[in-house]
Design a protein around this motif. Structure first.
Motif, short mmCIF file in Angstrom:
data_model
loop_
_atom_site.label_atom_id
_atom_site.label_comp_id
_atom_site.label_asym_id
_atom_site.label_seq_id
_atom_site.Cartn_x
_atom_site.Cartn_y
_atom_site.Cartn_z
N SER A 1 80.80 8.97 20.14
CA SER A 1 80.74 9.77 21.07
C SER A 1 80.01 9.51 22.33
CB SER A 1 80.08 11.14 20.43
OG SER A 1 78.76 10.73 20.05
N MET A 2 79.35 8.22 22.40
CA MET A 2 78.66 7.90 23.73
C MET A 2 78.97 6.35 23.67
SD MET A 2 74.86 7.50 24.36
CE MET A 2 74.36 9.12 24.59
N ASP A 3 79.77 6.11 24.97
CA ASP A 3 80.18 4.83 25.21
C ASP A 3 79.11 3.76 25.35
OD1 ASP A 3 79.27 4.47 27.82
OD2 ASP A 3 81.19 5.40 28.71
N ARG A 4 79.34 2.45 25.31
CA ARG A 4 78.33 1.61 25.10
C ARG A 4 77.52 1.38 26.37
NH1 ARG A 4 81.62 -3.13 25.44
NH2 ARG A 4 81.30 -2.94 27.67
N ALA A 5 77.96 1.67 27.57
CA ALA A 5 77.21 1.61 28.88
C ALA A 5 76.42 2.61 29.04
CB ALA A 5 78.14 1.63 30.41
N ALA A 6 76.82 3.94 28.63
CA ALA A 6 75.90 5.02 28.52
C ALA A 6 74.58 4.72 27.60
CB ALA A 6 76.52 6.30 28.14
N TYR A 7 75.18 4.39 26.57
CA TYR A 7 74.01 4.14 25.44
C TYR A 7 72.99 3.08 25.85
CZ TYR A 7 71.44 2.70 21.06
OH TYR A 7 70.64 2.48 20.08
N LEU A 8 73.35 1.98 26.45
CA LEU A 8 72.40 1.06 26.99
C LEU A 8 71.52 1.42 28.33
CD1 LEU A 8 74.82 -2.16 26.66
CD2 LEU A 8 72.81 -1.69 25.15
N LEU A 9 72.11 2.25 29.27
CA LEU A 9 71.40 2.76 30.13
C LEU A 9 70.42 3.94 29.60
CD1 LEU A 9 74.27 3.23 32.59
CD2 LEU A 9 72.37 1.80 33.18
N LEU A 10 70.70 4.66 28.98
CA LEU A 10 69.83 5.81 28.03
C LEU A 10 68.84 5.20 27.51
CD1 LEU A 10 72.43 8.65 27.17
CD2 LEU A 10 70.77 8.36 29.37
N GLY B 1 72.12 -17.88 33.93
CA GLY B 1 72.12 -19.23 34.62
C GLY B 1 73.40 -19.50 35.37
N GLN B 2 74.29 -19.00 34.89
CA GLN B 2 75.58 -19.06 35.48
C GLN B 2 75.82 -18.03 36.80
OE1 GLN B 2 78.79 -18.79 32.55
NE2 GLN B 2 78.26 -21.04 31.84
N GLY B 3 74.65 -17.13 36.86
CA GLY B 3 75.00 -16.12 37.93
C GLY B 3 76.00 -15.20 37.98
N THR B 4 76.41 -14.52 36.54
CA THR B 4 77.28 -13.53 36.57
C THR B 4 76.89 -12.38 36.78
OG1 THR B 4 76.83 -13.25 34.14
CG2 THR B 4 78.75 -14.80 34.79
N ALA B 5 77.52 -11.38 37.54
CA ALA B 5 76.93 -10.19 38.08
C ALA B 5 77.35 -9.11 37.14
CB ALA B 5 77.57 -9.75 39.26
N GLU B 6 77.98 -9.38 36.12
CA GLU B 6 78.46 -8.23 35.13
C GLU B 6 78.24 -8.57 33.78
OE1 GLU B 6 80.03 -5.30 35.98
OE2 GLU B 6 80.04 -5.92 37.82
N GLY B 7 77.49 -9.87 33.40
CA GLY B 7 77.08 -10.08 32.25
C GLY B 7 75.91 -9.56 31.94
N PRO B 8 75.57 -9.51 30.58
CA PRO B 8 74.23 -8.82 30.20
C PRO B 8 73.19 -10.01 30.32
CG PRO B 8 75.54 -9.67 28.17
CD PRO B 8 76.37 -9.55 29.44
N ALA B 9 72.04 -9.20 30.61
CA ALA B 9 70.77 -10.31 30.93
C ALA B 9 69.51 -9.54 30.74
CB ALA B 9 70.81 -10.68 32.43
N GLY B 10 68.57 -10.03 30.93
CA GLY B 10 67.14 -9.28 30.52
C GLY B 10 67.05 -9.20 29.33
N THR B 11 66.55 -7.93 28.78
CA THR B 11 66.30 -7.61 27.35
C THR B 11 67.41 -6.72 26.84
OG1 THR B 11 65.15 -5.78 28.08
CG2 THR B 11 63.77 -7.82 27.83
N GLU B 12 68.38 -6.50 27.34
CA GLU B 12 69.66 -5.92 26.81
C GLU B 12 69.92 -6.27 25.55
OE1 GLU B 12 74.14 -5.35 27.63
OE2 GLU B 12 72.93 -5.17 29.17
N GLY B 13 69.99 -7.44 25.11
CA GLY B 13 70.26 -8.21 23.89
C GLY B 13 69.14 -7.83 22.98
N GLN B 14 68.11 -7.56 23.30
CA GLN B 14 66.98 -7.47 22.37
C GLN B 14 67.00 -6.23 21.38
OE1 GLN B 14 63.28 -7.81 24.57
NE2 GLN B 14 63.66 -9.87 24.91
N ALA B 15 66.70 -6.24 20.28
CA ALA B 15 66.76 -4.89 19.36
C ALA B 15 65.60 -3.85 19.96
CB ALA B 15 66.43 -5.51 18.02
N PRO B 16 66.21 -2.78 19.95
CA PRO B 16 65.46 -1.60 20.20
C PRO B 16 64.33 -1.47 19.33
CG PRO B 16 67.50 -0.60 19.57
CD PRO B 16 67.66 -2.49 19.36
N PRO B 17 63.21 -0.87 19.64
CA PRO B 17 62.03 -0.80 18.87
C PRO B 17 62.49 0.15 17.46
CG PRO B 17 61.62 0.60 20.77
CD PRO B 17 62.94 -0.22 20.84
#
Length: 176
Positions: A44-53, A158-174
């Motif tokens: 009921s919630m797409d990936r983009a919405a979940y990651l933003l919220l 490092g490759q400068g992709t604009a759409e790829g995940p970066a930052g802490t997106e891949g880190q596990a939520p608390p």
């Protein structure tokens, strides 16, 4: 339902071939099920919405540029993805506390409730999928998957992709 080929790990000359195959199978399974959870909340919630919220919940109110930078995506992509969240009342646009001309995005009470509901559903899915695993196995898997996602993020950054995940997106939520 996994096929015998999906479960095979002896695919070629080495462990890296098996690893890339299992990552591809995981990506297909994740897309097929959308790993959305269980019960009424499933899918009921797409990936983009979940990651933003999730990011707004973890880091608090922020502007589009900061949100985009933290997620490793383009500001225009964030703007496009946030619009339906604002329209449905999950995210609020408010004035920046220090600069009233600037706008920040903030999780609304409705957004917080919805995110909590989706997290609970996804947590239950993870419990079911890893039923029979020890706590140590779950922790090891989470640690290694986080490490894998972080390495992918660093490579993409490092490759400068604009759409790829970066930052802490891949880190596990608390843990909750």
């Amino acid at each position: 339902m996994p096929t015998s080929q999906d479960m095979t790990t002896d695919l070629g000359p080495g462990l890296l071939d098996a690893l890339q195959h299992q990552v591809a199978v995981f990506a297909r399974r994740a897309e097929q099920t959308r790993l959305g959870g269980v019960g009424q909340v499933r899918n009921s919630m797409d990936r983009a919405a979940y990651l933003l919220l999730n990011r707004l919940d973890q880091e608090g109110p922020m502007g589009v540029k900061a949100l985009a930078a933290g997620m490793g995506i383009d500001s225009s992509t964030v703007t496009r993805q946030v619009a339906p969240l604002v329209d449905t009342g999950l995210v609020k646009r408010t004035s920046h506390p220090d600069d009233g001309r600037a706008v920040v995005l903030q999780l609304s009470p409705r957004g917080q409730a919805r995110l909590d509901e989706v997290r609970a559903s996804r947590r239950e899915l993870m419990r079911q999928v890893t039923d029979g695993w020890t706590e140590s196995e779950r922790e090891s898997f989470c640690t290694l998957l986080t490490r894998f996602n972080t390495a992918l993020s660093a490579r993409q950054a490092g490759q400068g992709t604009a759409e790829g995940p970066a930052g802490t997106e891949g880190q596990a939520p608390p843990a909750s």
